[in-house]
Design an enzyme around this catalytic site. Structure first.
Site, PDB file in Angstrom:
ATOM      1  N   ASP A 134       0.834  -1.213   0.000  1.00 47.40           N
ATOM      2  CA  ASP A 134       0.000   0.000   0.000  1.00 47.40           C
ATOM      3  C   ASP A 134       0.859   1.249   0.000  1.00 47.40           C
ATOM      4  O   ASP A 134       0.616   2.187   0.758  1.00 47.40           O
ATOM      5  CB  ASP A 134      -0.917  -0.030   1.233  1.00 47.40           C
ATOM      6  CG  ASP A 134      -2.041   0.999   1.101  1.00 47.40           C
ATOM      7  OD1 ASP A 134      -2.626   1.398   2.114  1.00 47.40           O
ATOM      8  OD2 ASP A 134      -2.295   1.435  -0.041  1.00 47.40           O
ATOM      9  N   LYS A 136       1.953   4.640  -1.054  1.00 49.45           N
ATOM     10  CA  LYS A 136       1.461   5.831  -1.759  1.00 49.45           C
ATOM     11  C   LYS A 136       1.857   7.018  -0.883  1.00 49.45           C
ATOM     12  O   LYS A 136       2.160   6.836   0.307  1.00 49.45           O
ATOM     13  CB  LYS A 136      -0.050   5.746  -1.955  1.00 49.45           C
ATOM     14  CG  LYS A 136      -0.842   5.494  -0.681  1.00 49.45           C
ATOM     15  CD  LYS A 136      -2.300   5.184  -0.984  1.00 49.45           C
ATOM     16  CE  LYS A 136      -3.026   4.843   0.299  1.00 49.45           C
ATOM     17  NZ  LYS A 136      -4.385   4.379   0.087  1.00 49.45           N
ATOM     18  N   ASP A 152       2.419   2.875   8.182  1.00 50.21           N
ATOM     19  CA  ASP A 152       1.134   2.188   8.011  1.00 50.21           C
ATOM     20  C   ASP A 152       1.270   0.793   7.403  1.00 50.21           C
ATOM     21  O   ASP A 152       1.079   0.591   6.208  1.00 50.21           O
ATOM     22  CB  ASP A 152       0.203   3.034   7.131  1.00 50.21           C
ATOM     23  CG  ASP A 152      -1.246   2.598   7.379  1.00 50.21           C
ATOM     24  OD1 ASP A 152      -2.163   3.354   7.073  1.00 50.21           O
ATOM     25  OD2 ASP A 152      -1.425   1.479   7.906  1.00 50.21           O
TER      26      ASP A 152
END
Ligand SMILES: Cc1cc(Nc2nc(/C=C/c3ccccc3)nc3cc(N4CCN(C)CC4)ccc23)n[nH]1
Length: 270
Positions: A134, A136, A152
């Site tokens: 993930d 980004k 995260d």
């Protein structure tokens, strides 16, 4: 002295830094040492409502074993009756996507430094068989000295070291390609693509295949990215195009990315 159990009273709670899906993140000071950390507070009831116990367990299990300058530090965790608390590194530079939003796009030197830092952090994650999945700008924080920190890890997984041990039964009937590329290789290729998208976004402020939902999919599967502006250097274009390759096996490796002329041009002279 016997290490005492962790509890909330050990910390002086400072300003809220942001609100995530399962709770808030606060800037906190460890009273005894004066050390600043970020405390991610997760509501157990909210986690249960979202059936996200596995997700949270993974974040703790995966993030807890990682130690790298390009990965946000995970120091420890504790819980009480209602909440789970993750004690994380405080990245004083804030969220990368806010800087990108504010500045529109980054100069090539900065984009190249960031791309190199993300490539090094991803190479480290893969050396630990961890797929982030993930990456980004929203999941990247900036440290005190402007260095990037991947954060995260809620979606990340320990990719099995190779497909073989995730297959049951005999191997005899498997075709070569099923045995050739291990899961880690696939996830490496996914993160190589992501590095390409991220670098494109650093250089232009937009995602390479950004379009209406339907045509975004069509653009991605046909590798039809929006052209980089003429102002972008040939080396930068070559770097991005070497990562946004449809065939996963033909994408630039992290090692090669870190040796690419565009990276060396901007990262040698500190
Ligand atoms: C985990 C963590 C965060 C963190 N640091 C920061 N997080 C967030 C926003 C955090 C957040 C959290 C959850 C959901 C959304 C945002 N915002 C921040 C904003 C910061 N500033 C100071 C620098 N200014 C340029 C911008 C505002 C500094 C650190 C920040 N270090 N470690």
């Amino acid at each position: 002295a016997k290490p005492q159990r962790l509890h909330l009273g050990l910390f002086e709670i400072g300003r809220p830094l942001g609100k995530g899906k399962f709770g808030r993140v606060y800037l906190v000071k460890h009273r005894q040492s004066g050390f600043l950390c970020a405390l991610k507070v997760l509501e157990k009831a909210q986690i249960a409502r979202e059936n996200a116990e596995v997700h949270v367990r993974r974040e703790i299990e995966v993030h807890g074993v990682l130690r790298h300058p390009g990965v946000l530090g995970f120091y420890n965790w504790f819980h009480d009756s209602r909440r789970i608390y993750l004690i994380l590194e405080y990245a004083a530079g804030g969220e990368l996507y806010r800087s990108l939003q504010k500045e529109g796009r980054f100069p090539e030197r900065r984009a190249a430094k960031y791309a190199a830092q993300v490539a090094a952090a991803l190479r480290y994650l893969h050396s630990k068989n961890v797929m982030h999945r993930d990456i980004k700008p929203e999941n990247i924080l900036v440290g005190l000295y402007g260095e990037l920190k991947l954060a995260d890890f809620g979606y990340s997984v320990h990719s099995p070291s190779n497909r073989r041990d995730t297959l049951c039964g005999t191997l005899d009937y498997l075709p070569p390609e099923m045995l050739a590329a291990s899961k880690a290789d696939y996830s490496r290729a996914i993160d190589q693509w992501t590095l390409g998208v991220l670098t494109y976004e650093f250089l232009t402020g937009e995602a390479p295949f950004e379009d209406s939902p339907l045509s975004t999919k069509r653009r991605i599967v046909s590798g039809d990215m929006k052209p980089l502006p003429a102002s972008v250097s040939r080396e930068a274009k070559d770097f991005v195009h070497s990562l946004l390759v449809l065939d996963p096996s033909k994408r630039l490796s992290f090692d090669d990315a870190l040796e690419h002329p565009w990276i060396l041009k901007h990262c040698d002279a500190e």
